[in-house]
Write a protein that holds these residues in place. Structure first.
Motif, PDB file in Angstrom:
ATOM      1  N   ILE A   3     -50.063  -9.306  28.853  1.00 16.98           N
ATOM      2  CA  ILE A   3     -49.199  -8.446  28.066  1.00 16.98           C
ATOM      3  C   ILE A   3     -48.223  -9.227  27.193  1.00 16.98           C
ATOM      4  O   ILE A   3     -47.454  -8.634  26.457  1.00 16.98           O
ATOM      5  CB  ILE A   3     -48.405  -7.491  28.971  1.00 16.98           C
ATOM      6  N   LEU A 282     -48.265  -1.889  29.253  1.00 17.71           N
ATOM      7  CA  LEU A 282     -49.352  -1.621  30.188  1.00 17.71           C
ATOM      8  C   LEU A 282     -49.677  -0.136  30.256  1.00 17.71           C
ATOM      9  O   LEU A 282     -50.852   0.258  30.274  1.00 17.71           O
ATOM     10  CB  LEU A 282     -48.979  -2.136  31.576  1.00 17.71           C
ATOM     11  N   ASP A 285     -51.146   0.805  26.784  1.00 18.18           N
ATOM     12  CA  ASP A 285     -52.194  -0.086  26.274  1.00 18.18           C
ATOM     13  C   ASP A 285     -51.937  -0.425  24.796  1.00 18.18           C
ATOM     14  O   ASP A 285     -52.821  -0.328  23.952  1.00 18.18           O
ATOM     15  CB  ASP A 285     -53.580   0.543  26.447  1.00 18.18           C
TER      16      ASP A 285
END
Length: 315
Positions: A3, A282, A285
């Protein structure tokens, strides 16, 4: 899933703060764009509003022409140009001109809000609700003009000048309906979390599932617009955020202030805001957030962006 590093961009409402005037506010917009470029932010976008004394940008394309001349690399764009007020040809001509001046740097972000009161909307473009009903046709016109296959009464019409790199096309919205428009016309989609009460995860999923590849965008592209206030301490951040929340509630929100602070505004030290952005990355996305910061002090606003950049990229 990796990420980091997150991409961050800036969405500037170009506020006219207390004791400032529009000229000074526009000078601060230039300083923010230059600071964002220096720090490594990906884009600098400006919003469109009409007859609002506390906001200075009524014409994104005019301000962006100035910002482009004062910066070197950062992408510049509208967040959003309010498409129901305008004919597609004029919109694409303006942004093709910008893209010819600043090749490879220009984003055309569009929205369907009025950007002002009912009376100013009528003064600007007539029957706004009817214009909104014609939004699909307007979006079709914009995409066809960008692709070079637009016709009017059977005759080819081009939006000149033709730039070396076509403006990157985005649609901004807060619900599944706007996501459906973005998917239908193959634009990137920006979910406006800072002014929405709906489930962003559901909206972004709907966009990706319905996305139709287009010449200008073969794959779905997503960003999330979120309110952020960073300061050196949690206490100072909370103090600054109270004014931020009050402004954004006034302009964009119909919910309770507590809902606003929890869902739409990330507040705290930069390290804590970084963690929350990573969690949202997260959940949604996405790897890019466009940040709205309405601190009622221009220098503290700059400092908020500096702190966040330092936490994310060690600049």
């Amino acid at each position: 899933m990796k990420i980091e590093p997150l991409k961050l961009s800036v969405l500037d409402l170009v506020p006219v703060l207390e004791k400032a005037n529009a000229t000074f506010a526009l000078e601060q917009a230039v300083e923010l764009s230059q600071t964002a470029e220096r720090l490594g932010y990906n884009r600098y976008w400006v919003a469109e509003h009409h007859d609002m004394p506390e906001l200075a940008c009524t014409s994104p394309e005019v301000l962006l022409a100035h910002i482009g001349a004062k910066t070197d690399r950062i992408r510049i764009g509208s967040g959003a140009l309010l498409l129901p007020h305008y004919k597609p040809l004029k919109v694409v001509e303006s942004f093709n001109l910008l893209a010819s001046l600043y090749p490879g740097r220009v984003d055309l972000g569009m929205g369907r809000a009025p950007g002002g009161s009912a009376h100013v909307s009528m003064a600007l473009s007539g029957n706004f609700l009817e214009n909104v009903r014609q939004l699909q046709e307007s979006l079709r016109g914009v995409t066809e003009l960008l692709q070079g296959n637009f016709e009017f009464e059977g005759q080819r019409v081009s939006a000149r000048p033709i730039p070396p790199v076509t403006p990157e096309l985005w649609l901004l919205g807060t619900n599944i309906k706007s996501a459906a428009y973005a998917a239908e016309f193959g634009t990137g989609y920006v979910f406006g979390q800072f002014m929405s009460d709906v489930d962003g995860e559901e909206v972004l999923h709907a966009y990706r599932e319905a996305f139709i590849p287009a010449q200008h965008s073969p794959i779905p592209r997503t960003m999330v617009a979120v309110g952020v206030v960073c300061a050196d301490t949690e206490e100072e951040a909370q103090q600054l955020a109270s004014a931020n929340a009050a402004f954004l509630l006034k302009e964009y929100d119909t919910g309770e202030p507590s809902q606003f602070s929890e869902r739409k505004l990330l507040v705290g030290t930069a390290s804590n805001v970084k963690k929350r952005l990573e969690q949202l990355s997260l959940l949604y996305d996405v790897d890019e957030f466009i940040i709205v910061t309405m601190i009622p002090d221009y220098q503290k606003r700059l400092h908020s962006f500096e702190l966040l950049a330092s936490a994310l990229w060690n600049v």
